[in-house]
Design an enzyme around this catalytic site. Sequence first.
Site, PDB file in Angstrom:
ATOM      1  N   GLY A  51       0.784  -1.231   0.000  1.00  0.00           N
ATOM      2  CA  GLY A  51       0.000   0.000   0.000  1.00  0.00           C
ATOM      3  C   GLY A  51       0.819   1.285   0.000  1.00  0.00           C
ATOM      4  N   GLU A 106       3.292   3.951   5.692  1.00  0.00           N
ATOM      5  CA  GLU A 106       2.106   3.148   5.364  1.00  0.00           C
ATOM      6  C   GLU A 106       1.203   3.891   4.386  1.00  0.00           C
ATOM      7  OE1 GLU A 106       0.223   0.682   5.348  1.00  0.00           O
ATOM      8  OE2 GLU A 106       0.354  -0.577   7.128  1.00  0.00           O
ATOM      9  N   ASP A 110      -5.719   1.525   9.621  1.00  0.00           N
ATOM     10  CA  ASP A 110      -7.135   1.269   9.889  1.00  0.00           C
ATOM     11  C   ASP A 110      -7.283   0.905  11.374  1.00  0.00           C
ATOM     12  OD1 ASP A 110      -9.784   0.529   9.776  1.00  0.00           O
ATOM     13  OD2 ASP A 110      -9.526  -1.047   8.297  1.00  0.00           O
ATOM     14  N   PHE A 159     -14.140   2.599   2.998  1.00  0.00           N
ATOM     15  CA  PHE A 159     -13.093   1.861   2.293  1.00  0.00           C
ATOM     16  C   PHE A 159     -12.646   2.648   1.075  1.00  0.00           C
ATOM     17  CE2 PHE A 159     -10.793  -1.486   0.203  1.00  0.00           C
ATOM     18  CZ  PHE A 159     -10.231  -2.164   1.273  1.00  0.00           C
ATOM     19  N   VAL A 160     -11.350   2.908   1.011  1.00  0.00           N
ATOM     20  CA  VAL A 160     -10.824   3.721  -0.086  1.00  0.00           C
ATOM     21  C   VAL A 160      -9.866   2.913  -0.961  1.00  0.00           C
ATOM     22  CG1 VAL A 160     -11.143   5.947   1.050  1.00  0.00           C
ATOM     23  CG2 VAL A 160      -9.039   4.666   1.460  1.00  0.00           C
ATOM     24  N   ASP A 166      -5.542  -0.980  -2.426  1.00  0.00           N
ATOM     25  CA  ASP A 166      -6.279  -1.938  -3.257  1.00  0.00           C
ATOM     26  C   ASP A 166      -7.607  -2.348  -2.657  1.00  0.00           C
ATOM     27  OD1 ASP A 166      -5.053  -3.471  -1.081  1.00  0.00           O
ATOM     28  OD2 ASP A 166      -5.797  -5.226  -2.160  1.00  0.00           O
TER      29      ASP A 166
HETATM   30  P1  IMP Z   1      -4.849  -2.293  10.013  1.00  0.00           P
HETATM   31  O1  IMP Z   1      -3.875  -3.364  10.463  1.00  0.00           O
HETATM   32  O2  IMP Z   1      -6.266  -2.607  10.412  1.00  0.00           O
HETATM   33  O3  IMP Z   1      -4.441  -0.909  10.418  1.00  0.00           O
HETATM   34  O4  IMP Z   1      -4.940  -2.381   8.454  1.00  0.00           O
HETATM   35  C1  IMP Z   1      -4.004  -1.861   7.650  1.00  0.00           C
HETATM   36  C2  IMP Z   1      -4.048  -2.509   6.299  1.00  0.00           C
HETATM   37  O5  IMP Z   1      -5.376  -2.826   5.865  1.00  0.00           O
HETATM   38  C3  IMP Z   1      -3.531  -1.509   5.304  1.00  0.00           C
HETATM   39  O6  IMP Z   1      -2.133  -1.649   5.179  1.00  0.00           O
HETATM   40  C4  IMP Z   1      -4.294  -1.872   4.067  1.00  0.00           C
HETATM   41  O7  IMP Z   1      -3.615  -2.895   3.383  1.00  0.00           O
HETATM   42  C5  IMP Z   1      -5.603  -2.413   4.553  1.00  0.00           C
HETATM   43  N1  IMP Z   1      -6.704  -1.413   4.537  1.00  0.00           N
HETATM   44  C6  IMP Z   1      -7.371  -0.903   5.596  1.00  0.00           C
HETATM   45  N2  IMP Z   1      -8.298  -0.021   5.215  1.00  0.00           N
HETATM   46  C7  IMP Z   1      -8.216   0.045   3.875  1.00  0.00           C
HETATM   47  C8  IMP Z   1      -8.934   0.831   2.892  1.00  0.00           C
HETATM   48  O8  IMP Z   1      -9.835   1.638   3.153  1.00  0.00           O
HETATM   49  N3  IMP Z   1      -8.555   0.616   1.605  1.00  0.00           N
HETATM   50  C9  IMP Z   1      -7.562  -0.250   1.235  1.00  0.00           C
HETATM   51  N4  IMP Z   1      -6.872  -0.982   2.119  1.00  0.00           N
HETATM   52  C10 IMP Z   1      -7.204  -0.831   3.433  1.00  0.00           C
HETATM   53 MG    MG Z   2      -5.053  -4.486   0.946  1.00  0.00          MG
END
Ligand code: IMP
Ligand code: MG
Length: 183
Positions: A51, A106, A110, A159-160, A166
Amino acid sequence: MSSVLSKKPSVQPFELLLDQKQIARRIAELGAQITTDYAGQVPVLIGVLKGCSIFIADLMRNIKLPVELEFIAAASYRKGTRIGDNIQFGGELSVPIKGRHLLLVEGIVDSGRTVTVIMERLRKLEPASIEIVTLMDKPRSHRTKIDVKYRGFSIGNEFVIGFGLDNTQKYRNLPFIGRLLDE
Ligand code: IMP
Ligand code: MG
């Protein structure tokens, strides 16, 4: 050609959230801030694949300091936009981290679990400091206590896609950020 092969790939509906100019302007600001904060240092940028890919390329060109570049891979198991619980890691750092100033880069934070797990691992290598840089942040979705020092944009629980981000591995090449719409 068979009808299956000639079928166009389905495109999920989305709307524009941030255009190229807005993103470029914000990345320039982040680069300037990092340039000031790390004056006299040689920070190590550690990109979290995949990402970070487009963001880190633009960010590093806006940092007017010598920097080093490393990547680690982290993939959370998710089906589409649903969050799984496991995070898979790959990649090895090729420079000694002890005593270095690290910037973890990053595309999006999320729940915060990915960066938390990566930070725990990096801390064991005894860096001088670690800070998080993310293009997009969803502060209301954080489930761990994390301190995001450099944040491009804060968004809600949506979700973006695009600019490296992606949905099931597609749309990373969109040059802007879009918001997925419910079908
Ligand atoms: P976290 O561990 O929940 O913070 O998730 C982080 C990972 O989830 C990011 O590195 C992304 O790969 C994916 N992710 C979370 N939200 C989104 C979104 O809105 N669009 C695309 N990928 C996302
Ligand atoms: Mg992803």
